[in-house]
Design a protein around this motif. Structure first.
Motif, PDB file in Angstrom:
ATOM      1  N   UNK A  74      28.318  43.861  49.141  1.00 54.18           N
ATOM      2  CA  UNK A  74      29.742  43.771  49.461  1.00 54.18           C
ATOM      3  C   UNK A  74      29.965  43.641  50.966  1.00 54.18           C
ATOM      4  N   UNK A  75      31.018  42.937  51.329  1.00 51.07           N
ATOM      5  CA  UNK A  75      31.396  42.808  52.740  1.00 51.07           C
ATOM      6  C   UNK A  75      32.193  44.054  53.112  1.00 51.07           C
ATOM      7  N   UNK A  76      31.781  44.687  54.202  1.00 51.59           N
ATOM      8  CA  UNK A  76      32.442  45.902  54.671  1.00 51.59           C
ATOM      9  C   UNK A  76      33.325  45.543  55.866  1.00 51.59           C
ATOM     10  N   UNK A  77      34.575  46.001  55.857  1.00 47.38           N
ATOM     11  CA  UNK A  77      35.476  45.692  56.972  1.00 47.38           C
ATOM     12  C   UNK A  77      35.291  46.692  58.115  1.00 47.38           C
ATOM     13  N   UNK A  78      36.047  46.530  59.191  1.00 46.75           N
ATOM     14  CA  UNK A  78      35.915  47.383  60.384  1.00 46.75           C
ATOM     15  C   UNK A  78      36.204  48.846  60.096  1.00 46.75           C
ATOM     16  N   UNK A  79      37.032  49.107  59.103  1.00 47.94           N
ATOM     17  CA  UNK A  79      37.368  50.488  58.750  1.00 47.94           C
ATOM     18  C   UNK A  79      36.281  51.137  57.889  1.00 47.94           C
ATOM     19  N   UNK A  80      35.271  50.361  57.508  1.00 48.36           N
ATOM     20  CA  UNK A  80      34.168  50.903  56.714  1.00 48.36           C
ATOM     21  C   UNK A  80      34.366  50.821  55.208  1.00 48.36           C
ATOM     22  N   UNK A  81      35.422  50.171  54.762  1.00 48.16           N
ATOM     23  CA  UNK A  81      35.619  50.040  53.317  1.00 48.16           C
ATOM     24  C   UNK A  81      35.345  48.593  52.882  1.00 48.16           C
ATOM     25  N   UNK A  82      35.154  48.428  51.596  1.00 46.88           N
ATOM     26  CA  UNK A  82      34.850  47.108  51.052  1.00 46.88           C
ATOM     27  C   UNK A  82      36.052  46.176  51.215  1.00 46.88           C
ATOM     28  N   UNK A  83      35.751  44.934  51.576  1.00 53.75           N
ATOM     29  CA  UNK A  83      36.801  43.918  51.602  1.00 53.75           C
ATOM     30  C   UNK A  83      37.080  43.491  50.171  1.00 53.75           C
ATOM     31  N   UNK A  84      38.349  43.313  49.876  1.00 55.84           N
ATOM     32  CA  UNK A  84      38.735  42.895  48.530  1.00 55.84           C
ATOM     33  C   UNK A  84      39.656  41.683  48.613  1.00 55.84           C
ATOM     34  N   UNK A  85      39.858  41.072  47.467  1.00 48.81           N
ATOM     35  CA  UNK A  85      40.830  39.990  47.356  1.00 48.81           C
ATOM     36  C   UNK A  85      41.490  40.067  45.992  1.00 48.81           C
ATOM     37  N   UNK A  86      42.712  39.578  45.917  1.00 45.91           N
ATOM     38  CA  UNK A  86      43.446  39.543  44.664  1.00 45.91           C
ATOM     39  C   UNK A  86      43.387  38.142  44.085  1.00 45.91           C
ATOM     40  N   UNK A  87      43.298  38.085  42.765  1.00 46.98           N
ATOM     41  CA  UNK A  87      43.248  36.784  42.104  1.00 46.98           C
ATOM     42  C   UNK A  87      44.003  36.890  40.783  1.00 46.98           C
ATOM     43  N   UNK A  88      44.858  35.912  40.520  1.00 46.46           N
ATOM     44  CA  UNK A  88      45.532  35.836  39.233  1.00 46.46           C
ATOM     45  C   UNK A  88      44.479  35.425  38.207  1.00 46.46           C
ATOM     46  N   UNK A  89      44.263  36.281  37.224  1.00 52.08           N
ATOM     47  CA  UNK A  89      43.169  36.100  36.273  1.00 52.08           C
ATOM     48  C   UNK A  89      43.705  36.112  34.846  1.00 52.08           C
ATOM     49  N   UNK A  90      43.263  35.176  34.046  1.00 50.65           N
ATOM     50  CA  UNK A  90      43.713  35.081  32.655  1.00 50.65           C
ATOM     51  C   UNK A  90      43.179  36.247  31.833  1.00 50.65           C
ATOM     52  N   UNK A  91      44.064  36.830  31.051  1.00 50.08           N
ATOM     53  CA  UNK A  91      43.656  37.853  30.087  1.00 50.08           C
ATOM     54  C   UNK A  91      43.408  37.211  28.727  1.00 50.08           C
ATOM     55  N   UNK A  92      44.182  36.158  28.432  1.00 48.62           N
ATOM     56  CA  UNK A  92      43.989  35.431  27.182  1.00 48.62           C
ATOM     57  C   UNK A  92      44.526  34.005  27.330  1.00 48.62           C
ATOM     58  N   UNK A  93      43.970  33.129  26.513  1.00 48.86           N
ATOM     59  CA  UNK A  93      44.299  31.699  26.568  1.00 48.86           C
ATOM     60  C   UNK A  93      44.691  31.236  25.165  1.00 48.86           C
ATOM     61  N   UNK A  94      45.760  30.438  25.095  1.00 54.46           N
ATOM     62  CA  UNK A  94      46.237  29.903  23.821  1.00 54.46           C
ATOM     63  C   UNK A  94      46.363  28.396  23.941  1.00 54.46           C
ATOM     64  N   UNK A  95      46.037  27.703  22.855  1.00 57.31           N
ATOM     65  CA  UNK A  95      46.037  26.242  22.868  1.00 57.31           C
ATOM     66  C   UNK A  95      47.399  25.630  22.578  1.00 57.31           C
ATOM     67  N   UNK A  96      48.319  26.427  22.014  1.00 54.93           N
ATOM     68  CA  UNK A  96      49.642  25.881  21.709  1.00 54.93           C
ATOM     69  C   UNK A  96      50.707  26.955  21.850  1.00 54.93           C
TER      70      UNK A  96
END
Length: 164
Positions: free
Chosen positions: A69-91
């Motif tokens: 993991x990438x550690x930032x200057x404060x000593x904690x892990x760098x994170x990022x937010x991502x819109x992620x699918x929980x479920x997918x429907x075809x119609x």
């Protein structure tokens, strides 16, 4: 979300783009469940329930053994937010059923309880003070269904405007 375009990443995940140009990450496994293994297999639109998830940032490429993991200057892990699918429907029908099924089931429960109460000479059990959780679930379900239909109509209007 209503996905109208997208592409597969080098890891096989799908990056969907909705009609508002927002991106959503769809895991390869979710696409595989619908046998959507290449862009040629996809008939748009796709319908997605998604949530913003937070992930750690890592040094190195996905799949490498020694990623850290990438550690930032404060000593904690760098994170990022991502819109992620929980479920997918075809119609749209499959998609809307997810939102309407709970409403229908709650209504059936209330009707069944009222039937039992009536035959036992008891008061109507659909009184909100007695069945507040079921009534509240129905109300919240209607709100969700309304949002889904609103999004779908906005999408249809956008598509039609592009055709004009």
């Amino acid at each position: 979300m209503i996905i109208v375009n997208g592409h597969f990443s080098k890891n096989g995940n799908f990056i969907g783009i909705d009609y508002k140009n927002e991106e959503v990450h769809i895991y390869k496994e979710q696409m595989d469940l619908h046998n959507l293994k290449s862009i040629e297999n996809i008939i748009f639109p796709l319908f997605v329930i998604a949530k913003i998830k937070t992930f750690d940032r890592y040094i190195g490429e996905f799949g490498e053994e020694k990623r850290e993991p990438i550690i930032n200057k404060a000593g904690s892990k760098q994170t990022f937010d991502r819109l992620t699918a929980l479920s997918v429907y075809l119609n749209f029908d499959s998609y809307i059923n997810i939102f309407t099924t709970e409403i229908i089931l709650n209504k059936i429960i209330i009707e069944h309880r009222n039937s039992i109460a009536k035959s036992a000479g008891m008061p109507n059990l659909s009184n909100p003070k007695i069945n507040f959780s079921e009534i509240e679930a129905i109300k919240n379900g209607y709100i969700e269904v309304e949002k889904v239909f609103k999004e779908y109509f906005e999408y249809k209007i956008t598509v039609n405007e592009k055709l004009i």
